[in-house]
Motif scaffolding. Sequence first.
Motif, PDB file in Angstrom:
ATOM      1  N   ASP A   1     -16.082  11.829  30.237  1.00  0.00           N
ATOM      2  CA  ASP A   1     -16.854  12.970  29.746  1.00  0.00           C
ATOM      3  C   ASP A   1     -15.940  14.129  29.353  1.00  0.00           C
ATOM      4  O   ASP A   1     -16.229  14.878  28.425  1.00  0.00           O
ATOM      5  CB  ASP A   1     -17.822  13.432  30.828  1.00  0.00           C
TER       6      ASP A   1
ATOM      7  N   SER B   1     -11.084  17.986  25.606  1.00  0.00           N
ATOM      8  CA  SER B   1     -12.293  17.758  24.811  1.00  0.00           C
ATOM      9  C   SER B   1     -13.373  17.180  25.720  1.00  0.00           C
ATOM     10  O   SER B   1     -13.077  16.479  26.684  1.00  0.00           O
ATOM     11  CB  SER B   1     -12.029  16.817  23.641  1.00  0.00           C
ATOM     12  N   GLN B   2     -14.628  17.485  25.409  1.00  0.00           N
ATOM     13  CA  GLN B   2     -15.723  17.037  26.250  1.00  0.00           C
ATOM     14  C   GLN B   2     -16.880  16.493  25.416  1.00  0.00           C
ATOM     15  O   GLN B   2     -17.091  16.925  24.288  1.00  0.00           O
ATOM     16  CB  GLN B   2     -16.216  18.201  27.125  1.00  0.00           C
ATOM     17  N   THR B   3     -17.568  15.553  26.008  1.00  0.00           N
ATOM     18  CA  THR B   3     -18.740  14.953  25.355  1.00  0.00           C
ATOM     19  C   THR B   3     -20.013  15.283  26.125  1.00  0.00           C
ATOM     20  O   THR B   3     -21.057  14.676  25.894  1.00  0.00           O
ATOM     21  CB  THR B   3     -18.581  13.421  25.261  1.00  0.00           C
TER      22      THR B   3
ATOM     23  N   GLY C   1     -21.589  18.127  26.060  1.00  0.00           N
ATOM     24  CA  GLY C   1     -22.453  19.070  25.362  1.00  0.00           C
ATOM     25  C   GLY C   1     -22.589  20.391  26.104  1.00  0.00           C
ATOM     26  O   GLY C   1     -23.490  21.186  25.827  1.00  0.00           O
TER      27      GLY C   1
ATOM     28  N   GLN D   1     -17.209  23.862  20.281  1.00  0.00           N
ATOM     29  CA  GLN D   1     -17.904  23.773  21.559  1.00  0.00           C
ATOM     30  C   GLN D   1     -17.261  22.722  22.457  1.00  0.00           C
ATOM     31  O   GLN D   1     -17.187  22.879  23.677  1.00  0.00           O
ATOM     32  CB  GLN D   1     -19.384  23.431  21.355  1.00  0.00           C
ATOM     33  N   ALA D   2     -16.754  21.664  21.853  1.00  0.00           N
ATOM     34  CA  ALA D   2     -16.243  20.540  22.631  1.00  0.00           C
ATOM     35  C   ALA D   2     -14.755  20.619  22.931  1.00  0.00           C
ATOM     36  O   ALA D   2     -14.230  19.749  23.626  1.00  0.00           O
ATOM     37  CB  ALA D   2     -16.557  19.231  21.907  1.00  0.00           C
ATOM     38  N   LYS D   3     -14.048  21.619  22.435  1.00  0.00           N
ATOM     39  CA  LYS D   3     -12.591  21.632  22.558  1.00  0.00           C
ATOM     40  C   LYS D   3     -12.095  22.984  23.078  1.00  0.00           C
ATOM     41  O   LYS D   3     -12.450  24.047  22.558  1.00  0.00           O
ATOM     42  CB  LYS D   3     -11.937  21.331  21.212  1.00  0.00           C
TER      43      LYS D   3
ATOM     44  N   THR E   1     -15.953  21.577  32.701  1.00  0.00           N
ATOM     45  CA  THR E   1     -17.086  22.074  31.925  1.00  0.00           C
ATOM     46  C   THR E   1     -18.277  22.289  32.852  1.00  0.00           C
ATOM     47  O   THR E   1     -18.330  21.724  33.949  1.00  0.00           O
ATOM     48  CB  THR E   1     -17.512  21.081  30.825  1.00  0.00           C
TER      49      THR E   1
END
Lengths: 113, 116
Positions: free
Chosen positions: B3, B24-26, B28, B71-73, B93
């Motif tokens: 994630d 980086s994230q997934t 959201g 938003q993801a980085k 996150t």
Amino acid sequence: GESVGLHLPTLSVQEGDNSIINCAYSNSASDYFIWYKQESGKGPQFIIDIRSNMDKRQGQRVTVLLNKTVKHLSLQIAATQPGDSAVYFCAENIMGSNYKLTFGKGTLLTVNP
Amino acid sequence: DADVTQTPRNRITKTGKRIMLECSQTKGHDRMYWYRQDPGLGLRLIYYSFDVKDINKGEISDGYSVSRQAQAKFSLSLESAIPNQTALYFCATSDLGSGTGANVLTFGAGSRLTVL
């Protein structure tokens, strides 16, 4: 339990025993307390949280107890398994500043087979 | 895939070099954080970001800078690395949703940085 010193507190238990990991916190304004588990080479993982208006909360094999009178938090792990070996951190989530988590120094739990 | 992904996982560099750690994230999630972990000192907050246009200093921001590219980085930079920045760095996150629950962080696997 937790320590403000530089040496990580350690707890060694036999497989199958119950483990109790302690944490002292300092801020009366904290509204949530969170326990994390960090295995070697990995990032901390969420275990369980408890709101400040509660005394006890149970999860799967884990129970967190909160004593606000003495500002003490404990994590009880039932039937400890080798996979429970890790560093355990408590964290305070301070009211009015939701971003801010203050982490304890951690306790190293070693489970002997 | 994880994630929250951090790169590099390990880096050895020399004093004075510029270093960037990327995250980086997934999930959201809107909120992203950089923490530093040192033996015996626990996790200390370096910088945090509530959204792309919001960057805030944590308790130990000196010597570090960040960039929230999307938003993801969320990347962490050491403009001129020094040996006492040798540590394990974690990106995390969170998403408070309605804002009434605990601020539960999801951590990456960490980036181990050694400054010689």
